[in-house]
Structure formats: structure tokens, C-alpha cells
Enzyme design. Structure first.
Site, PDB file in Angstrom:
ATOM      1  N   GLU A 621       0.827  -1.206   0.000  1.00  0.00           N
ATOM      2  CA  GLU A 621       0.000   0.000   0.000  1.00  0.00           C
ATOM      3  C   GLU A 621       0.862   1.256   0.000  1.00  0.00           C
ATOM      4  O   GLU A 621       0.515   2.266  -0.620  1.00  0.00           O
ATOM      5  CB  GLU A 621      -0.938  -0.024   1.210  1.00  0.00           C
ATOM      6  CG  GLU A 621      -1.997  -1.114   1.098  1.00  0.00           C
ATOM      7  CD  GLU A 621      -2.883  -1.216   2.319  1.00  0.00           C
ATOM      8  OE1 GLU A 621      -4.088  -0.915   2.210  1.00  0.00           O
ATOM      9  OE2 GLU A 621      -2.376  -1.610   3.383  1.00  0.00           O
ATOM     10  N   GLU A 641      -4.031  -9.476   3.541  1.00  0.00           N
ATOM     11  CA  GLU A 641      -4.796  -9.225   4.767  1.00  0.00           C
ATOM     12  C   GLU A 641      -5.961 -10.204   4.977  1.00  0.00           C
ATOM     13  O   GLU A 641      -6.194 -10.651   6.120  1.00  0.00           O
ATOM     14  CB  GLU A 641      -5.323  -7.788   4.778  1.00  0.00           C
ATOM     15  CG  GLU A 641      -4.287  -6.733   5.124  1.00  0.00           C
ATOM     16  CD  GLU A 641      -3.460  -6.283   3.936  1.00  0.00           C
ATOM     17  OE1 GLU A 641      -2.692  -5.319   4.065  1.00  0.00           O
ATOM     18  OE2 GLU A 641      -3.580  -6.913   2.854  1.00  0.00           O
TER      19      GLU A 641
END
Length: 770
Positions: A621, A641
Site C-alpha cells: 500500500e 490481509e
């Protein structure tokens, strides 16, 4: 002739189940306390004539309408049944109000009752058991008790300073300094006082704890008496993990005589007083006193003709500072008087809002035993917020109760100006008061100071646990830190930080490295042993670095990479997160996001990600938040995740579809699969794959090309690309681009003239970025 109000019945019930199947729910505890109060009154059918029932706000179980449930269990139908309110002073106020209504002839008898079952709730949680109690309603249908929350300032909320155990220490530390005590002397006085409460509790058959620890045991921090919040260890804090209920029956003297209640069972109400402080404890005039407390206690002593006429005391005792302040206000020596007839909220037990109902029961029994004298009930609620005193006696008072018992006006006259509270401040400050919440491992989570600026304005700031020098000052037993000067700054989490010392240095960087080469900033995440995972401290350092980069007009382009050969960044440091959660420490991300980049939406300077290895989760990210990604051949990317029950909420779920299209992005997001560098190039989120060993050289080439053009043009171009995505359509974006600050800055800059001039003069432009 006044038909005086009298207390005729008091009852208590304490539940100590061996198993959760034996545990009684709060309303049942209350029902048993009420029946005990009825028996105590000694008259048949006493509950049938009760006109009003006030049930004190409870916390340990959800009910739709607990007071109605209680009345049904008791088989009574009063004229009015109310789910009253929260607050430690509530029982005293309700008894006082009932007495006034009785003397006015509006009602003949009243019942005040409350109870909690927090101990059984904890037992069930530990055992993973289901309690077979009244089925709880939805949260929308659950009763809303008045005063269930208090207004608090944003800094207190942001720093988690909302629990009473974290607020009363501000007063403890401030009063110690005001009274000229060292922390060690103040702690000794608190321990001595609490030992008195413990001794009284040991003789109270309704107490939750029947042992009486000595002063030394109470004051000495140990594994069984860990520090909760400086300077209070566990044995100086209220104990809400109890199963206790209590009830009080009040009626007119005439009705009591008609029922045949003996005169020696009647306890008269002689009057009382109430006043309040601001709900927001940061909007108080001082932490060395409470003008509301002073006004209330002054009126109480006035009613009896002087403090020397008070034979018995019950001074509210959630934390030592409250009775210490009350004794100081009353001018009483704690070594010569007992401040309690009950035992205090630590040792007797603290059933949340209902302690003073138990205290009323204890006071009534004490007065009955003595058959003479006067007793003071002093309760307070909130955080030294609401104060109420009530005088009880065995003899008939000389006149009726005052219907207006508020002394708020006197409290307001005595109140000093309240300082303005600052939320954003940088500069010198002096500590006004302070505390330090502790973790279960016995170490401070952080320090918290309330401080004043040179202009007298107030602020609340934290001291990170890494600032051991300042924390040592706050937790010294030899010297009170009030008056210590220091520097305040705003950290990357949007919170003020206090550092002791006139010239407090900025925090040192431990997990990052920064190099500057001309107009280029090169940033390295330096935690190779942890795969450059991002913990709180690393994120903070990176956020500060990019804050500096953004502010520095001489820095035009940045490169971010990871130390070592294995990882750019493995994302959030889950081991550190687990450690912080175990300690009860806050888990924070800078306002500008992971690495100070994922939530930074106004950075118009280009940033290049040089991905040297694994870029997982938050690491991916961070790379996606950069303008250019240059990847080593061994680099890998993933948003894993979902594999650990999380989601990529640091922008990955938003940026990846924008950069490569929804379908391709969903294939990566919904599987958590790993993408190699070459595939990333093909998908379009990687700009270039560098040959083995040449990653930084290739990243520098990209940076050099950017540094060769106008930095003002770069900023305007990046801003237009970013901001246009929030415009409704291309036409709107086209019109809006000229209004962007970066575009206007470009056309006001020297660069906009330098470019054409250099072209005309056939020379390299000399960009200034200004």
C-alpha cells in the site's frame, strides 16, 4: 407542624455464587435488597404503600425497563417508577428529593434502590459461560439512563483519558503540590487513609472484601498491587467487580407511626446541599480544589451548626483524593476522625453508581446503634463533577427541609477564571498537573500532562514511553513535577507531546535513515531484521520525514526503499501490534497513514518507491501511494490481509483498482495472491523492473529525469492528476485545474519565466522551485 420525612428501612444483599448457574442478575439482587429493607422497617405491608420507586442507573446488564421488572418481582404498583440516573451522588440526591416530596405532601413513601452484578459478569466471561438472566434487548431498546456520559474535550478523548482511574490522579498530584507534600508523603497519607477505610470494611458484614490490609501493604506496589495510574496502585482504586445491591425506604413520620414502626428505627433528614463542576474536567478552574465540593460541605456544616457537631462521616471514596479534599475542606484531621461508616469503594466494594445507597444503610445502622448524633453523607459523581451532601440524625429537626438545596451560585462566585484550552500548540509550557497510566507489565504506557503556556492557556499532552527522562520526572517519589518547564510539539498522530527541558531535542530516528543529495531526499526503512515491517515508531519517523520533505522548498523528489535485500516492507508489524494489545497500549497510525504516505493526499512532490524485495500488505500500500514504482527482479507484491482476517484499509483496496482496473485488482485482492515484479509491470502498477543489483541506480535515473524539469511544473502536474479524479467529469476537471493552488503557484513562479528564457538562450534552465 411539619410531618418530617424519615428513613425507616434499609437493606443490602451481597451475592457470592460459586458457579455462573447460581449467579443472580442485578434486578434480582435489588429485589432481595428491597425485601431486606422492608423487613428492616418492621411493619407488615410496608412495600404496598410505596408511592415512588427510583432505580439507580446500572451497567452490569442490559434491560429494557428494569424498574418495571423490579416492581413486578416485588408485586407492587407504585404511582411512579423511574429508571433514575447515573452518578455516584445519585442515591443521596434521590433520597433527599424523596424526603422533600414527602414533607410537601406529594407522596407518602418512597423506595430508592440500586445494584450491580459485575463479578458474575466477569466470572461468566472467564468461563465462556452464558448467564441465564433476563434476555437482554437490542441496544436500541435498552434503557437509557440520564447522565450516562459526560462532555469531554477532544484532547482528553484523543489521549484516552476518560476513565475515572485516569482522571482523579490529576487532582491527587495537584493537591499534593498545593499542600506542600512530596509524592512519597502524599502516598503515605493516602495509604493511611485507605487503611482506615479497610478496617471499617472488615467489620461490615456486607463488604465485598473482609480483610483489612495495613497502610504499608496498600501503598507498596507489588505484583498483587500493581500500579494502575500514577500514583494509585490497585488497592487505592474503586473496585466495581462486585455483586451488591442496596435499598432505602423513606416515608413520612406520621405514616411510619401509623404502621407501628418504633421511634428508635426512624432516622430523620436534616437537610443537605448540591452543586456541580463543569462536566468537562479540562474546563475546570483548578485541580487543587473543587468549588462545588467546598460550597456543598460548607452548607452541610452550616446546617448542623459547625463541623464539630458531626458525629459520623461517610466521605465518598472512589479514590483517596476525594476524601482527602473533603477532610481538608472540613478542616478535619484524618488521624482523629473516621471518614467512613461503610468501608469505601475499594474494600467494601464499589457497585458503580450505588455505593452511597449502601453508605446510607450503614449510616442508618450506626445512628440507630448510637441513638444520638448526626451523620454526614457526602457523595460525588462523575470526575469530582456532581456533589451532594445530606445530614441524617436520630432527633427531629427544628424545621422542614429546604426545597431549594442548590448552592451552585456560591460555587460559581468562588470559581476562578477557566483557562482557554488549546488543541494545537508548539512552544514552551509548564506542567499544571500530570499522571501516567500503567500497563499490566508494571511499566508506564505513557505520561499525560496538563500544562500551561506562558500566556496561561491550558493544554493536554502526552509523554511517549520512549521519553524515559521525562517519565522519570513524572513518576518520582521524591519530587513533584508540577512547575516543570518543557517544550510542546505536535506529533504525526495529531497529538501534542510534552518533553521536559527548556531546549528539548527532537526525537532521534531509530528505524529510518535519510540522505539528501542536492534536491533529492532518499529514505530507507531500516528494520531489516523485521522485514522492514512498520510499527508505531517507524511509521512516526517516516511521517516526520515526509512532513519535512513536504515543507522543505529545496527538496523536490523523494525515493523510499527498504534496508537489506529481503524486503521493501512486510507491512504492519503484527508481532508489535500483539505486544501493544497485550499491554493495553494505543495502536496508532500517523494522520498521514502508513509510512506517512498512504493517507497523505496533498503531497504534490513526486515520490518514487524502490521496491527491493517483499512488499506485502501495508508495504504494498505504501508503494501504491507513491507516484512511480521501480522494482527489483526479486520483488514481490501482495495484499494478504484476508488470510489473517483483516482488510487492506490503508488505501490498497482503493488505489490498486484505479491503477490496473477493477477485474485485475479483484483477482489480487480477493485471493491475497503474490504478484512477481514482471507481472506487476505487465499489469501496470510497476513502472520499471531493474536488473539485478541496479535497483537504486534505476530509481536514481527516474529521479534525475524529474530533477531536470521544473519542480513547480511537477507539482502542478501531479496535483492536477490527483485532484481531477475527484471531479465529476472531464469537463469539470478541465475547468477546475486552473484554480488549483499548485497551478496558480506555477504561474506566479520564476520557473514559468525561466523555462522559455533558457530555451531562447539555448542553455540549461536554472530551476529554483520558487
Amino acid at each position: 407542624m411539619t410531618d418530617h420525612a424519615v428513613i425507616v428501612g434499609v437493606g443490602e444483599f451481597c451475592d457470592r455464587p460459586q458457579t455462573t448457574t447460581e449467579a443472580l442478575e442485578p434486578v434480582e439482587l435489588m429485589a432481595r435488597a428491597v425485601l431486606s429493607a422492608s423487613d428492616d422497617g418492621g411493619a407488615h405491608g410496608i412495600l404496598k404503600i410505596v408511592d415512588t420507586v427510583d432505580l439507580i442507573g446500572l451497567v452490569s446488564w442490559r434491560y429494557r425497563d428494569p424498574v418495571t421488572d423490579l416492581c413486578q418481582r416485588l408485586g407492587i404498583s407504585p404511582q411512579r417508577a423511574t429508571n433514575a440516573s447515573m452518578g455516584g451522588e445519585t442515591p443521596v440526591r434521590l433520597i433527599h428529593d424523596a424526603a422533600i416530596a414527602i414533607e410537601a405532601g406529594r407522596i407518602g413513601a418512597a423506595l430508592v434502590v440500586g445494584g450491580e452484578a459485575m463479578s458474575s459478569r466477569r466470572m461468566a466471561k472467564k468461563e465462556g459461560a452464558r448467564l441465564d438472566w433476563t434476555p437482554p434487548p437490542s441496544r436500541e431498546e435498552t434503557v437509557r439512563f440520564p447522565n450516562s456520559s459526560y462532555q469531554t474535550a477532544r484532547p482528553a478523548r484523543a489521549l484516552g483519558m476518560l476513565d475515572p482511574a485516569r482522571i482523579y490522579p490529576f487532582y491527587e498530584v495537584a493537591t499534593q503540590a498545593e499542600w506542600g507534600e512530596t509524592p512519597q508523603e502524599g502516598q503515605k497519607r493516602s495509604a493511611d487513609l485507605w487503611a482506615t477505610y479497610a478496617e471499617v470494611a472488615s467489620r461490615n458484614p456486607n463488604a465485598w472484601i473482609d480483610s483489612a490490609p495495613a497502610s504499608e501493604q496498600i501503598g507498596q506496589v507489588s505484583p498483587g498491587n500493581r500500579m494502575i495510574c500514577w500514583p494509585y496502585p490497585k488497592l487505592m482504586t474503586a473496585n466495581p467487580i462486585v455483586n451488591q445491591a442496596a435499598a432505602v425506604i423513606v416515608m413520612s413520620e406520621r405514616k411510619a407511626r401509623e404502621l407501628g414502626i418504633p421511634a428508635d428505627r426512624m432516622i430523620y433528614l436534616h437537610g443537605g446541599a448540591s452543586a456541580e463542576e463543569s462536566e468537562d474536567y479540562l474546563a475546570r478552574d483548578s485541580f487543587t480544589h473543587a468549588t462545588a465540593q467546598t460550597a456543598v460541605l460548607a452548607r452541610a456544616t452550616e446546617i448542623v451548626g459547625g463541623v464539630e457537631h458531626l458525629n459520623h462521616l461517610e466521605l465518598y471514596s472512589c479514590f483517596p483524593v476525594v476524601p482527602k479534599m473533603a477532610l481538608h475542606t472540613l478542616g478535619l484531621d484524618p488521624d482523629s476522625v473516621s471518614p467512613t461508616v461503610t468501608g469505601g469503594l475499594t474494600f467494601f466494594g464499589g457497585p458503580l453508581n450505588n455505593y452511597m445507597t449502601h453508605a446510607t444503610a450503614a449510616m442508618v445502622r450506626r445512628l440507630r446503634d448510637d441513638q444520638e448524633g448526626l451523620g454526614l453523607l457526602y457523595g460525588q459523581g462523575g470526575y469530582l463533577t456532581k456533589h451532594h451532601a445530606l445530614i441524617l440524625g436520630t432527633t427531629r429537626p427544628g424545621g422542614p427541609l429546604d426545597t431549594d438545596y442548590s448552592v451552585q451560585a456560591k460555587a460559581e462566585v468562588a470559581r476562578q477564571p477557566v483557562p482557554e484550552l488549546l488543541e494545537d500548540y508548539r512552544g514552551p509550557a509548564t506542567i499544571e498537573t500530570y499522571t501516567a497510566p500503567y500497563a499490566r507489565d508494571g511499566e508506564p504506557l505513557q505520561g499525560i500532562v496538563i500544562a500551561r503556556t506562558p500566556e496561561g492557556k491550558r493544554l493536554m499532552a502526552r509523554v511517549p514511553d520512549t521519553d524515559t527522562q521525562t517519565l522519570d520526572l513524572l513518576t518520582s517519589m521524591e519530587h513533584n513535577a508540577i512547575g516543570t518547564t518543557g517544550q510542546v510539539r505536535m506529533d504525526t498522530f495529531g497529538k501534542l507531546v510534552f518533553t521536559a527541558g527548556e531546549n528539548a531535542a527532537e526525537p532521534q530516528r531509530r528505524f529510518t535513515q535519510v540522505e539528501r543529495d542536492g534536491h533529492l531526499t532518499m529514505v530507507t526503512i531500516n528494520r531489516p531484521e523485521a522485514m522492514n515491517a512498520l510499527d508505531t515508531a517507524t511509521n512516526a519517523e517516516l511521517a516526520e520525514i515526509f512532513d519535512e520533505f513536504d515543507r522543505d522548498p529545496d527538496q523536490w523528489v523523494a525515493i523510499i526503499t527498504g534496508a537489506g535485500e529481503r524486503a521493501f516492507s512486510a507491512g504492519n508489524d503484527l508481532k508489535e501490534t500483539a505486544r501493544l494489545m497485550k499491554r493495553g497500549a494505543p495502536i496508532e497510525t500517523p494522520l498521514t497513514g502508513f509510512a506517512g504516505l498512504t493517507a497523505r493526499f496533498d503531497l504534490s512532490k513526486p515520490v518514487i518507491a524502490a521496491v527491493n524485495g517483499v512488499a506485502m500488505g501495508g508495504g504494498f500500500e505504501v508503494a501504491l501511494a507513491c507516484d512511480i514504482i521501480v522494482a527489483a527482479q526479486r520483488a514481490t507484491f501482495a495484499l494478504p490481509e484476508p488470510k489473517v482476517g483483516l482488510a487492506a484499509l490503508a488505501g490498497g483496496l482503493l488505489r490498486l483498482p484505479q491503477q490496473i482496473g477493477t477485474k485485475q485488482a479483484m483477482g489480487i485482492i480477493l485471493t491475497g495472491r503474490t504478484v512477481q515484479a514482471e507481472e506487476g509491470l505487465a499489469l501496470g502498477f510497476v513502472n520499471e523492473v531493474a536488473p539485478e543489483g541496479e535497483l537504486m541506480a534505476v530509481a536514481r535515473e527516474w529521479a534525475d529525469k524529474m530533477l531536470a524539469v521544473s519542480p513547480m511544473s511537477l507539482r502542478a502536474s501531479k496535483a492536477i492528476v490527483q485532484r481531477s479524479q475527484s471531479e465529476p467529469d472531464l469537463k469539470a476537471a478541465y475547468k477546475a485545474q486552473d484554480r488549483y493552488p499548485e497551478t496558480r503557484a506555477l504561474f506566479r513562479s520564476t520557473d514559468v519565466r525561466e523555462g522559455p528564457a533558457a530555451f531562447a538562450e539555448k542553455r540549461k534552465p536554472r530551476w529554483t522551485g520558487k
